[in-house]
Scaffold this active site. Structure first.
Site, PDB file in Angstrom:
ATOM      1  N   GLY A 146       1.376   1.598 -11.791  1.00  0.00           N
ATOM      2  CA  GLY A 146       2.499   2.524 -11.702  1.00  0.00           C
ATOM      3  C   GLY A 146       2.165   3.728 -10.839  1.00  0.00           C
ATOM      4  O   GLY A 146       0.986   4.086 -10.681  1.00  0.00           O
TER       5      GLY A 146
ATOM      6  N   TYR B 104      10.931   7.928 -11.985  1.00  0.00           N
ATOM      7  CA  TYR B 104       9.915   7.382 -12.891  1.00  0.00           C
ATOM      8  C   TYR B 104      10.531   6.989 -14.233  1.00  0.00           C
ATOM      9  O   TYR B 104      10.290   5.881 -14.747  1.00  0.00           O
ATOM     10  CB  TYR B 104       8.812   8.419 -13.095  1.00  0.00           C
ATOM     11  CG  TYR B 104       7.660   7.948 -13.937  1.00  0.00           C
ATOM     12  CD1 TYR B 104       6.638   7.183 -13.385  1.00  0.00           C
ATOM     13  CD2 TYR B 104       7.578   8.282 -15.288  1.00  0.00           C
ATOM     14  CE1 TYR B 104       5.562   6.756 -14.158  1.00  0.00           C
ATOM     15  CE2 TYR B 104       6.510   7.858 -16.066  1.00  0.00           C
ATOM     16  CZ  TYR B 104       5.509   7.096 -15.496  1.00  0.00           C
ATOM     17  OH  TYR B 104       4.455   6.675 -16.260  1.00  0.00           O
TER      18      TYR B 104
ATOM     19  N   GLN C  14      12.399  12.922 -18.421  1.00  0.00           N
ATOM     20  CA  GLN C  14      11.501  14.036 -18.107  1.00  0.00           C
ATOM     21  C   GLN C  14      11.981  14.734 -16.850  1.00  0.00           C
ATOM     22  O   GLN C  14      12.319  14.084 -15.852  1.00  0.00           O
ATOM     23  CB  GLN C  14      10.066  13.550 -17.906  1.00  0.00           C
ATOM     24  CG  GLN C  14       9.061  14.631 -17.541  1.00  0.00           C
ATOM     25  CD  GLN C  14       8.921  15.679 -18.627  1.00  0.00           C
ATOM     26  OE1 GLN C  14       8.948  15.384 -19.798  1.00  0.00           O
ATOM     27  NE2 GLN C  14       8.797  16.932 -18.231  1.00  0.00           N
TER      28      GLN C  14
ATOM     29  N   ASN D  52       0.455  -2.944 -15.708  1.00  0.00           N
ATOM     30  CA  ASN D  52       0.058  -1.555 -15.899  1.00  0.00           C
ATOM     31  C   ASN D  52       0.252  -0.699 -14.648  1.00  0.00           C
ATOM     32  O   ASN D  52       0.374   0.519 -14.753  1.00  0.00           O
ATOM     33  CB  ASN D  52      -1.411  -1.507 -16.339  1.00  0.00           C
ATOM     34  CG  ASN D  52      -1.982  -0.107 -16.311  1.00  0.00           C
ATOM     35  OD1 ASN D  52      -1.675   0.722 -17.143  1.00  0.00           O
ATOM     36  ND2 ASN D  52      -2.829   0.167 -15.314  1.00  0.00           N
TER      37      ASN D  52
ATOM     38  N   GLY E 278       2.061   8.122 -24.614  1.00  0.00           N
ATOM     39  CA  GLY E 278       2.364   9.521 -24.371  1.00  0.00           C
ATOM     40  C   GLY E 278       1.392  10.055 -23.328  1.00  0.00           C
ATOM     41  O   GLY E 278       0.999   9.340 -22.399  1.00  0.00           O
TER      42      GLY E 278
ATOM     43  N   GLY F  86      -8.422   4.508 -14.879  1.00  0.00           N
ATOM     44  CA  GLY F  86      -7.600   5.070 -15.934  1.00  0.00           C
ATOM     45  C   GLY F  86      -7.323   4.114 -17.077  1.00  0.00           C
ATOM     46  O   GLY F  86      -8.210   3.401 -17.570  1.00  0.00           O
ATOM     47  N   ILE F  87      -6.059   4.087 -17.510  1.00  0.00           N
ATOM     48  CA  ILE F  87      -5.665   3.229 -18.620  1.00  0.00           C
ATOM     49  C   ILE F  87      -5.933   1.760 -18.289  1.00  0.00           C
ATOM     50  O   ILE F  87      -6.396   0.986 -19.133  1.00  0.00           O
ATOM     51  CB  ILE F  87      -4.179   3.448 -18.967  1.00  0.00           C
ATOM     52  CG1 ILE F  87      -3.974   4.853 -19.547  1.00  0.00           C
ATOM     53  CG2 ILE F  87      -3.680   2.395 -19.950  1.00  0.00           C
ATOM     54  CD1 ILE F  87      -2.517   5.227 -19.756  1.00  0.00           C
TER      55      ILE F  87
ATOM     56  N   ASP G  90       7.190  12.700  -8.063  1.00  0.00           N
ATOM     57  CA  ASP G  90       8.030  13.625  -8.813  1.00  0.00           C
ATOM     58  C   ASP G  90       8.743  14.631  -7.917  1.00  0.00           C
ATOM     59  O   ASP G  90       8.152  15.159  -6.955  1.00  0.00           O
ATOM     60  CB  ASP G  90       7.196  14.397  -9.833  1.00  0.00           C
ATOM     61  CG  ASP G  90       6.608  13.503 -10.913  1.00  0.00           C
ATOM     62  OD1 ASP G  90       6.971  12.319 -10.961  1.00  0.00           O
ATOM     63  OD2 ASP G  90       5.795  14.010 -11.712  1.00  0.00           O
TER      64      ASP G  90
END
Length: 240
Positions: free
Chosen positions: A84, A147, A141, A82, A178, A13-14, A88
């Protein structure tokens, strides 16, 4: 001599985009990961960037992992926090375990990684700490009390360490992405994804490489006057 950069959660990913961008910018890069051995092997095969396995939620594992990275590559001068996770749930259904797992990785993990490299950065008179927070750490959120709290905590950590590190040549900054087109987001049902995109003024998801370019700039010598900053990269979805 090339500076050494370490990216946590750096094989997917990122994180993978960040690690790749830093290598392209001339850094010697190491990528940390926690669990997916196959993804880590594929990442190393594709990029030539070595991957090191440990959980950032474990302080001793971080110390040992960092020692191994530094023995192979040299002192870590650029740290990108990074790694994480999400667990949820609406708050009335959130379990203590869901809360603790996210805090341990997303917030305590930033401490666990930064604390061992901090003395060396101070002694050498140079360092770059870049932490990937989140738009949801800025605005909150639904179903993400754990989170959002962890990512907001990362911002307070960043602002405080920036003050402590400035006189020693260490900059400490945060990036708040985002919604980015990672595998996790792209796995969301298309209808839900369309609802997310409808909330983004630029009309699309971000790309991992766009976050990576933010990191590469903040890691550079040219960004030496920027510290304690929060860089929002969210397509105009939220203005902090």
């Amino acid at each position: 001599m090339a500076r050494v950069a370490l990216v946590t959660g750096g094989t997917r990913g990122i994180g993978a985009a960040i690690a790749t961008a830093l290598k392209a910018a001339g850094y010697k890069v190491a990528a940390n990961y926690a669990g997916n051995d196959e993804a880590a092997r594929n990442f190393t095969d594709e990029t030539g960037i070595p991957a090191f396995k440990w959980s950032v939620a474990d302080y001793d594992a971080c110390k040992d992992g960092l020692a191994k990275v530094e023995s192979e590559l040299g002192p870590v001068e650029v740290l990108v926090n990074n790694a994480g996770i999400t667990r949820d749930a609406p708050f009335h259904k959130m379990t203590p375990q869901q809360w603790q797992e996210v805090i341990d990785t997303n917030l305590s993990g930033v401490f666990n990684m930064t604390h061992p490299v901090w003395p060396g950065m101070r002694e050498r008179g140079f360092g770059r700490i870049i932490t990937i927070s989140s738009i949801n750490g800025q605005k909150g959120q639904f179903a993400q009390a754990n989170y959002a709290a962890s990512k907001a905590g990362d911002l307070g950590f960043t602002k405080t360490l920036a003050q402590e590190g400035a006189a020693k040549g260490i900059t400490v900054n945060a990036i708040c992405p985002g919604y980015i087109a990672t595998d996790m987001v792209m796995a969301v049902p298309e209808k839900v994804r369309d609802q997310i995109i409808a909330q983004i003024p630029v009309g699309r998801l971000g790309e991992p490489e766009e976050i990576a370019r933010c990191v590469a700039f903040l890691a550079s010598d040219e960004a030496g006057f920027i510290t304690g900053a929060t860089l929002s990269a969210n397509g105009g979805q939220y203005f902090a």
